[in-house]
Design an enzyme around this catalytic site. Structure first.
Site, PDB file in Angstrom:
ATOM      1  N   LYS A  17       9.004  11.860  65.286  1.00 55.09           N
ATOM      2  CA  LYS A  17       8.898  12.220  66.703  1.00 55.09           C
ATOM      3  C   LYS A  17       9.767  13.452  66.944  1.00 55.09           C
ATOM      4  CE  LYS A  17       9.349   9.990  71.272  1.00 55.09           C
ATOM      5  NZ  LYS A  17       9.842   8.778  71.974  1.00 55.09           N
ATOM      6  N   SER A  27       6.290   6.874  75.073  1.00 51.31           N
ATOM      7  CA  SER A  27       6.282   8.296  74.850  1.00 51.31           C
ATOM      8  C   SER A  27       6.054   8.725  73.403  1.00 51.31           C
ATOM      9  CB  SER A  27       7.621   8.873  75.311  1.00 51.31           C
ATOM     10  OG  SER A  27       8.674   8.416  74.487  1.00 51.31           O
ATOM     11  N   SER A  39       8.900   2.871  74.439  1.00 50.00           N
ATOM     12  CA  SER A  39       8.227   4.062  73.907  1.00 50.00           C
ATOM     13  C   SER A  39       7.801   3.990  72.446  1.00 50.00           C
ATOM     14  CB  SER A  39       9.117   5.292  74.103  1.00 50.00           C
ATOM     15  OG  SER A  39       9.025   5.746  75.423  1.00 50.00           O
TER      16      SER A  39
END
Lengths: 485, 100
Positions: A79, A154, A178
């Site tokens: 990420k 997210s 997330s």
């Protein structure tokens, strides 16, 4: 079997034995990305060159008879809120476009020393604020199972990358769900460790008392393997738990005699399809020998309100560092205040500004006690509510998300988007581990994940239940381009 | 039910506290959205829990100390290279104090 269909454990075994070279593995995944990422947009940046170099280094080590790490030759997607020295890290924000960090996150150091190959930086909602990856400052990511739907967020890019077979493993971060919510929506395994089990050094902070890095994988065993590579005390993170570590060896799915509680509050307001899958999971655990009962934890009802005061409050403070002085964008103004205001107005997106303002308000004179202080007291109620439940149960379960993956633009109202996190938030507030395991199909045949929650540092029992669920789960969802064949 | 928990004027003030330049349209939009979120948060504002201790952190954290030893730190030129403006080994910002 195609290389991109192999799990992490199988790849590492094959690379160690010489059945596959690390280069072949990396090339196969890069080829899959190049063929299909145009329809998913999971990656903000590919690390093709350094990945191939890393793979060659692994192959050379093997040729020299050196010992290879547990993740030898396994591609991992990262990420883009975790820093890698000299490689652009944006956090999905225009304010950090072009920023090359001068240091590397501890989790990435540990992955590389375990033999893993960082293959790319994945898309996210800007500063990890969102539940759909629609808030990325660059472009939205699509759900590989159905590209008309969001992947969740997210960590939507990481979840999509694993679901699309672009990488067998990925790292995400989880502040209010997330990792788990996108895992559920994309049909993969996603896990948030106990707060403090994994170092946050090099994770760009959103809400420091809630943020935790964790694994994505296509199997429970691979997720456990990735967790054991990154877990453990780090002197560079003062909130990392001393002496903590996690060992995935010997975890099995025998749940006979285990006491499982279904959190009543988290079955309210869920879609029919999700409710059916939850019921099937309860039956499966009973058949596997666990006892399953419903348990009420009333304080979890207030988790959403407490979270949306605490997380923005912490974010408003953490994001003050983006001021156009030390890194990232600067828009010059007449004086320093105007420079700050113009830089931040131009660099941050709408959702980030909304949360900074909400947090600033919650911390401001006159509202601090009524809003922020109250939210922290509610946090205590949630911690106590879980403690009481864990006197009677070994683990708790719930749906991960109240619904299956939704369509783009469906939740344009901020509050309706925030509701996506209603089942995942309480674990962050309590600092407990929780994970999502793909179990069944809900509306339109889309994946539904079951959330397994456990007390602090009880990851092993959580993984046990996750393994039992995995054994009873339906076949994993394939990316849309694989369905016709 | 639309309740004005936070006015457009207060919204402008909060934006300034947070060092965010916002337009009039944005002030109106954020005032409406923040009001909706704060209205939802009324469920906890109404709780009678004065005697409950706050939890600031999920893990009990005490002061963490280490030996005061010189160790390598970030490379200065690499750090300064990432800044929008730097000169003479320092970050450079617009004038903070008045002419004088």
């Amino acid at each position: 079997m195609k290389i991109v269909d192999l799990g992490a454990a199988d790849i590492a075994t094959a690379v160690r034995s010489g059945a596959l070279s690390a280069r072949e593995v990396t090339e196969a995944h890069l080829a899959e990305i190049s063929a299909h990422d145009a329809s998913v947009s999971a990656f903000l940046l590919l690390l093709s060159e350094s990945a191939l170099q890393g793979a060659d280094a692994i192959d050379a080590k093997r040729a020299h008879g050196e010992e290879l790490g547990p993740l030898a030759g396994v591609p991992v997607a990262l990420k883009d809120n975790m820093v890698l020295r000299g490689v652009e890290t944006t956090c999905g924000s225009k304010i950090l476009q072009g920023w090359k960090p001068p240091y590397t996150a501890t989790v990435i150091e540990r992955l590389v020393s375990a033999g893993a190959i960082p293959i790319g930086k994945t898309n996210l909602d800007e500063f990890a604020m969102g539940s759909s990856t629609e808030n990325s400052g660059y472009f939205p990511t699509r759900n590989p199972i159905d590209p008309a739907r969001v992947p969740g967020g997210s960590s939507g890019g990481s979840a999509a990358a694993v679901a699309a077979h672009f990488a067998p493993l990925a790292l995400g971060s989880d502040t209010g769900g997330s990792i788990r919510q996108p895992a559920s929506l994309c049909g993969v395994v996603g896990m948030k460790p106990t707060y403090g089990l994994v170092s946050r050094y090099g994770l760009i902070a959103f809400a420091s008392s809630l943020d935790q890095i964790g694994p994505f994988a296509r199997s429970v065993g691979d997720a456990a393997m990735l967790l054991s590579a990154i877990a453990g005390h780090d002197p560079l993170d003062s909130t990392s738990i001393a002496e903590s570590r996690f060992d995935s060896a010997g975890i099995h799915g025998d749940v006979r005699g285990l006491r499982v509680g279904v959190i009543a509050e988290m079955t309210e307001g869920i879609s029919t399809g999700v409710a059916v899958v939850l019921e099937a999971a309860v039956q499966a655990l009973k058949e596997a020998g666990a006892s399953v009962e419903t348990v009420s934890i009333p304080a979890t009802r207030f988790g959403l309100s407490a979270y949306y005061l605490i997380a923005p409050a912490e974010a408003s403070s953490n994001l003050a560092r983006f001021d156009g002085v030390r890194f990232g964008l600067r828009v010059e103004g007449a004086d320093i205040t105007e420079t700050y205001e113009k830089t931040r107005a131009a660099g941050f997106g709408t959702e980030v500004k909304r949360r900074i303002m909400l947090g600033t308000y919650a911390l401001s004179a006159g509202y601090y006690d009524a809003l922020y202080g109250k939210a922290q007291q509610v946090r205590t109620l949630i911690v106590n509510g879980f403690a009481e439940a864990y006197e009677r149960f070994d683990v708790l379960i719930s749906p991960t998300s109240p619904s299956v993956a939704f369509s783009f633009g469906d939740r344009s109202d901020p509050l309706s988007m925030y509701m996506s996190d209603v089942c995942t938030i309480p674990s962050n507030l309590a600092g407990h581990p929780a994970m999502s395991v793909p179990f069944g199909a809900g509306e339109d045949g889309l994946p539904v994940g079951i959330q397994v929650l456990a007390p602090a540092l009880a990851e092993r029992v959580m993984f046990k239940v996750a393994l039992a669920l995995e054994q009873a789960a339906i076949a994993p969802s394939l990316p849309i381009w694989r369905k016709a064949s | 039910m639309s309740t004005e928990e936070i006015s457009v004027e207060e919204t402008r003030h909060v934006a300034h506290l947070a060092r965010l330049a916002i337009s009039d349209d944005e002030a109106t939009m954020y005032a409406r959205q923040l009001s909706a979120i704060l209205t939802h948060a009324r469920d906890i504002a109404a709780l009678d829990i004065a005697s409950v201790e706050p939890t600031r952190h999920a893990v009990a954290v005490k002061n963490i100390t280490r030996a005061d030893e010189v160790v390598p730190s970030l490379d200065r030129s690499e750090v300064l290279a990432a800044a929008p403006r730097a000169e003479a080994n320092m970050f450079s910002v617009p004038r903070i104090l008045g002419e004088g």
